[in-house]
Design a protein around this motif. Sequence first.
Motif, PDB file in Angstrom:
ATOM      1  N   GLY A   1       0.778  -1.229   0.000  1.00  0.00           N
ATOM      2  CA  GLY A   1       0.000   0.000   0.000  1.00  0.00           C
ATOM      3  C   GLY A   1       0.809   1.278   0.000  1.00  0.00           C
ATOM      4  N   ILE A   2       2.125   1.173   0.010  1.00  0.00           N
ATOM      5  CA  ILE A   2       2.975   2.378   0.032  1.00  0.00           C
ATOM      6  C   ILE A   2       3.147   2.897  -1.397  1.00  0.00           C
ATOM      7  N   PRO A   3       2.906   4.187  -1.604  1.00  0.00           N
ATOM      8  CA  PRO A   3       2.996   4.744  -2.969  1.00  0.00           C
ATOM      9  C   PRO A   3       4.386   4.616  -3.572  1.00  0.00           C
ATOM     10  N   ALA A   4       4.429   4.540  -4.885  1.00  0.00           N
ATOM     11  CA  ALA A   4       5.688   4.335  -5.608  1.00  0.00           C
ATOM     12  C   ALA A   4       6.638   5.516  -5.492  1.00  0.00           C
ATOM     13  N   ARG A   5       6.157   6.665  -5.038  1.00  0.00           N
ATOM     14  CA  ARG A   5       7.072   7.814  -4.892  1.00  0.00           C
ATOM     15  C   ARG A   5       8.079   7.603  -3.751  1.00  0.00           C
ATOM     16  N   PHE A   6       7.803   6.618  -2.903  1.00  0.00           N
ATOM     17  CA  PHE A   6       8.740   6.269  -1.837  1.00  0.00           C
ATOM     18  C   PHE A   6       9.662   5.157  -2.334  1.00  0.00           C
ATOM     19  N   SER A   7      10.957   5.370  -2.219  1.00  0.00           N
ATOM     20  CA  SER A   7      11.896   4.325  -2.592  1.00  0.00           C
ATOM     21  C   SER A   7      13.066   4.305  -1.622  1.00  0.00           C
ATOM     22  N   GLY A   8      13.620   3.118  -1.436  1.00  0.00           N
ATOM     23  CA  GLY A   8      14.759   2.958  -0.547  1.00  0.00           C
ATOM     24  C   GLY A   8      15.914   2.314  -1.280  1.00  0.00           C
ATOM     25  N   SER A   9      17.111   2.670  -0.855  1.00  0.00           N
ATOM     26  CA  SER A   9      18.299   2.083  -1.474  1.00  0.00           C
ATOM     27  C   SER A   9      19.403   1.980  -0.432  1.00  0.00           C
ATOM     28  N   GLY A  10      20.440   1.236  -0.811  1.00  0.00           N
ATOM     29  CA  GLY A  10      21.598   1.120   0.061  1.00  0.00           C
ATOM     30  C   GLY A  10      21.805  -0.282   0.587  1.00  0.00           C
ATOM     31  N   SER A  11      22.981  -0.506   1.120  1.00  0.00           N
ATOM     32  CA  SER A  11      23.323  -1.760   1.774  1.00  0.00           C
ATOM     33  C   SER A  11      24.592  -1.528   2.583  1.00  0.00           C
ATOM     34  N   GLY A  12      24.865  -2.438   3.495  1.00  0.00           N
ATOM     35  CA  GLY A  12      26.057  -2.270   4.322  1.00  0.00           C
ATOM     36  C   GLY A  12      25.819  -1.284   5.437  1.00  0.00           C
ATOM     37  N   THR A  13      26.354  -0.075   5.292  1.00  0.00           N
ATOM     38  CA  THR A  13      26.206   0.932   6.341  1.00  0.00           C
ATOM     39  C   THR A  13      25.479   2.195   5.894  1.00  0.00           C
ATOM     40  N   ASP A  14      25.262   2.380   4.618  1.00  0.00           N
ATOM     41  CA  ASP A  14      24.672   3.631   4.119  1.00  0.00           C
ATOM     42  C   ASP A  14      23.376   3.374   3.352  1.00  0.00           C
ATOM     43  N   PHE A  15      22.329   4.068   3.795  1.00  0.00           N
ATOM     44  CA  PHE A  15      21.003   3.852   3.249  1.00  0.00           C
ATOM     45  C   PHE A  15      20.334   5.188   2.951  1.00  0.00           C
ATOM     46  N   THR A  16      19.433   5.164   1.973  1.00  0.00           N
ATOM     47  CA  THR A  16      18.746   6.381   1.560  1.00  0.00           C
ATOM     48  C   THR A  16      17.271   6.089   1.358  1.00  0.00           C
ATOM     49  N   LEU A  17      16.441   6.990   1.875  1.00  0.00           N
ATOM     50  CA  LEU A  17      15.019   6.999   1.566  1.00  0.00           C
ATOM     51  C   LEU A  17      14.778   8.205   0.666  1.00  0.00           C
ATOM     52  N   THR A  18      14.163   7.964  -0.472  1.00  0.00           N
ATOM     53  CA  THR A  18      13.872   9.035  -1.416  1.00  0.00           C
ATOM     54  C   THR A  18      12.367   9.147  -1.611  1.00  0.00           C
ATOM     55  N   ILE A  19      11.882  10.375  -1.516  1.00  0.00           N
ATOM     56  CA  ILE A  19      10.492  10.666  -1.878  1.00  0.00           C
ATOM     57  C   ILE A  19      10.585  11.497  -3.144  1.00  0.00           C
ATOM     58  N   SER A  20      10.125  10.959  -4.242  1.00  0.00           N
ATOM     59  CA  SER A  20      10.435  11.558  -5.550  1.00  0.00           C
ATOM     60  C   SER A  20       9.777  12.920  -5.748  1.00  0.00           C
ATOM     61  N   SER A  21       8.559  13.076  -5.244  1.00  0.00           N
ATOM     62  CA  SER A  21       7.841  14.342  -5.378  1.00  0.00           C
ATOM     63  C   SER A  21       6.917  14.465  -4.173  1.00  0.00           C
ATOM     64  N   LEU A  22       7.252  15.370  -3.280  1.00  0.00           N
ATOM     65  CA  LEU A  22       6.539  15.457  -2.014  1.00  0.00           C
ATOM     66  C   LEU A  22       5.072  15.852  -2.193  1.00  0.00           C
ATOM     67  N   GLU A  23       4.217  15.045  -1.582  1.00  0.00           N
ATOM     68  CA  GLU A  23       2.793  15.367  -1.487  1.00  0.00           C
ATOM     69  C   GLU A  23       2.557  16.023  -0.121  1.00  0.00           C
ATOM     70  N   PRO A  24       1.480  16.777   0.012  1.00  0.00           N
ATOM     71  CA  PRO A  24       1.214  17.443   1.308  1.00  0.00           C
ATOM     72  C   PRO A  24       1.187  16.484   2.489  1.00  0.00           C
ATOM     73  N   GLU A  25       0.729  15.269   2.259  1.00  0.00           N
ATOM     74  CA  GLU A  25       0.634  14.299   3.359  1.00  0.00           C
ATOM     75  C   GLU A  25       1.969  13.649   3.711  1.00  0.00           C
TER      76      GLU A  25
END
Lengths: 103, 119
Positions: free
Chosen positions: A57-81
Amino acid sequence: EIVLTQSPATLSLSPGERATLSCRASQSVSSYLAWYQQKPGQAPRLLIYDASNRATGIPARFSGSGSGTDFTLTISSLEPEDFAVYYCQQRGTFGPGTKVDIK
Amino acid sequence: QVQLQESGPGLVKPSETLSLTCTVSGGSISSYYWSWIRQPAGKGLEWIGRIYTSGSTNYNPSLKSRVTMSVDTSKNQFSLKLSSVTAADTAVYYCARDLTVSRFFPLLWGQGTTVTVSS
């Protein structure tokens, strides 16, 4: 014991902008990391697990990447919510959170 | 769908034991890990511990000496006891269920219950 560090502490952005949040682990956790969103007065919501898998149920604008010790959460285009606090988590440890607020 | 609901006293005196119960509805408590997580007002999340339906437990090392968790599968409930509480234990307490038995990622959460430690 693993320590998670999140940066920045606060991210001020406008709707429609891209958000990039960072989580760093004190030692390698492979891909065993999750991201949560929490809004005021609400319980956290699981967004991403195993570093890059979106929860149901999580929208596709949320994506995660990384492995080991460094990780990133990206929101591609911020919605008001999407303006909220975001936490990373590895087993029994949560990061301190990044607040995404409206610029 | 599965829902979790915390219950217990909202006010506990210093040095006493905090006791909370989480009731699981809409599904079985079996074959999952069930966690307690807390959050002081305006602060971050702290994992307290978790219990499997067999009764096996994992506790946060920083709280281990004061924490006891139990599960009652016949009632679809699990519980938390935190002894010798101080003002620092004042927080919203959440119960939660992991994504799967092999994935220690709390997916389903209760709404949270506020516990204040004060005389």
